[in-house]
Design an enzyme around this catalytic site. Sequence first.
Site, short mmCIF file in Angstrom:
data_model
loop_
_atom_site.label_atom_id
_atom_site.label_comp_id
_atom_site.label_asym_id
_atom_site.label_seq_id
_atom_site.Cartn_x
_atom_site.Cartn_y
_atom_site.Cartn_z
N ARG A 167 0.82 -1.21 0.00
CA ARG A 167 0.00 0.00 0.00
C ARG A 167 0.85 1.26 0.00
O ARG A 167 0.43 2.31 -0.47
CB ARG A 167 -0.98 -0.03 1.18
CG ARG A 167 -2.18 -0.94 0.89
CD ARG A 167 -2.92 -1.33 2.14
NE ARG A 167 -2.33 -2.49 2.75
CZ ARG A 167 -2.47 -2.83 4.02
NH1 ARG A 167 -3.18 -2.07 4.82
NH2 ARG A 167 -1.91 -3.91 4.49
N GLU A 182 2.45 -5.99 13.21
CA GLU A 182 1.41 -6.21 14.22
C GLU A 182 0.98 -7.66 14.24
O GLU A 182 0.64 -8.20 15.27
CB GLU A 182 0.21 -5.29 13.93
CG GLU A 182 -0.82 -5.29 15.04
CD GLU A 182 -2.03 -4.43 14.72
OE1 GLU A 182 -2.11 -3.86 13.63
OE2 GLU A 182 -2.90 -4.36 15.60
P1 AMP Z 1 3.55 -2.36 12.14
O1 AMP Z 1 4.87 -2.90 11.70
O2 AMP Z 1 3.01 -3.12 13.33
O3 AMP Z 1 3.59 -0.87 12.40
O4 AMP Z 1 2.51 -2.64 10.98
C1 AMP Z 1 2.42 -1.77 9.89
C2 AMP Z 1 2.22 -2.51 8.59
O5 AMP Z 1 1.24 -3.53 8.69
C3 AMP Z 1 1.72 -1.56 7.54
O6 AMP Z 1 2.34 -1.89 6.29
C4 AMP Z 1 0.23 -1.75 7.51
O7 AMP Z 1 -0.26 -1.69 6.20
C5 AMP Z 1 0.01 -3.14 8.11
N1 AMP Z 1 -0.95 -3.12 9.23
C6 AMP Z 1 -0.68 -3.36 10.54
N2 AMP Z 1 -1.77 -3.30 11.30
C7 AMP Z 1 -2.79 -2.99 10.47
C8 AMP Z 1 -4.19 -2.75 10.66
N3 AMP Z 1 -4.77 -2.82 11.89
N4 AMP Z 1 -4.95 -2.46 9.58
C9 AMP Z 1 -4.37 -2.37 8.34
N5 AMP Z 1 -3.07 -2.58 8.10
C10 AMP Z 1 -2.27 -2.89 9.14
#
Ligand code: AMP
Length: 175
Positions: free
Chosen positions: A58, A95
């Site tokens: 994205r 996440e």
């Molecule tokens: P993080 O590394 O935990 O900050 O996760 C960020 C990445 O995971 C980004 O590329 C987001 O597109 C995707 N992502 C994580 N959590 C979500 C969520 N609740 N909804 C949509 N995309 C998420």
Amino acid sequence: MNLIEAVRTIPDYPKPGIQFRDITTLLGNAQAFRRSVDELVQPWAGAKIDKVAGIEARGFILGGAVAHQLSAGFVPIRKKGKLPHETVSIAYSLEYGLDEMEMHRDAVHAGEKVILVDDLIATGGTAEGAVKLLQDIGADVVAACFIIDLPDLGGAKKVEALGVPVRTLIEFEGE
Ligand code: AMP
């Protein structure tokens, strides 16, 4: 038109307990898409930014538009095994899992000013990995930009700890 309302929430996707913030509805809304890109770049209007780095997948859509708006080049940060030339790579956690990301070693030159773009920052693991990749090859990462922040997960602080200011447009509570 409200950016928060342009995002669709899918409960329990891709795992139970995760509220998936789906930006395809925002991207499909001409006004919301333009406004998101305009607001993301607003602090750097007229500034000399060399490259915009976008995180697969994205971050490619938004990063491409941001790069065009800033008259900067675009650099894809991809999942392992997708890039054809010599790469640098880093393992990271997000996440809902563990992964590895790569970029071309020659995509950014030492001292170039780079803005990192993705759709959302949650735990910050993905963005932290991307910033480290860029900094390791000598980039000057001037900011990391996201449409959505999940502040309860503390990701922005993790990126700011690397000396990189974080810009986000809207936030949602919880995971
Ligand atoms: P993080 O590394 O935990 O900050 O996760 C960020 C990445 O995971 C980004 O590329 C987001 O597109 C995707 N992502 C994580 N959590 C979500 C969520 N609740 N909804 C949509 N995309 C998420």
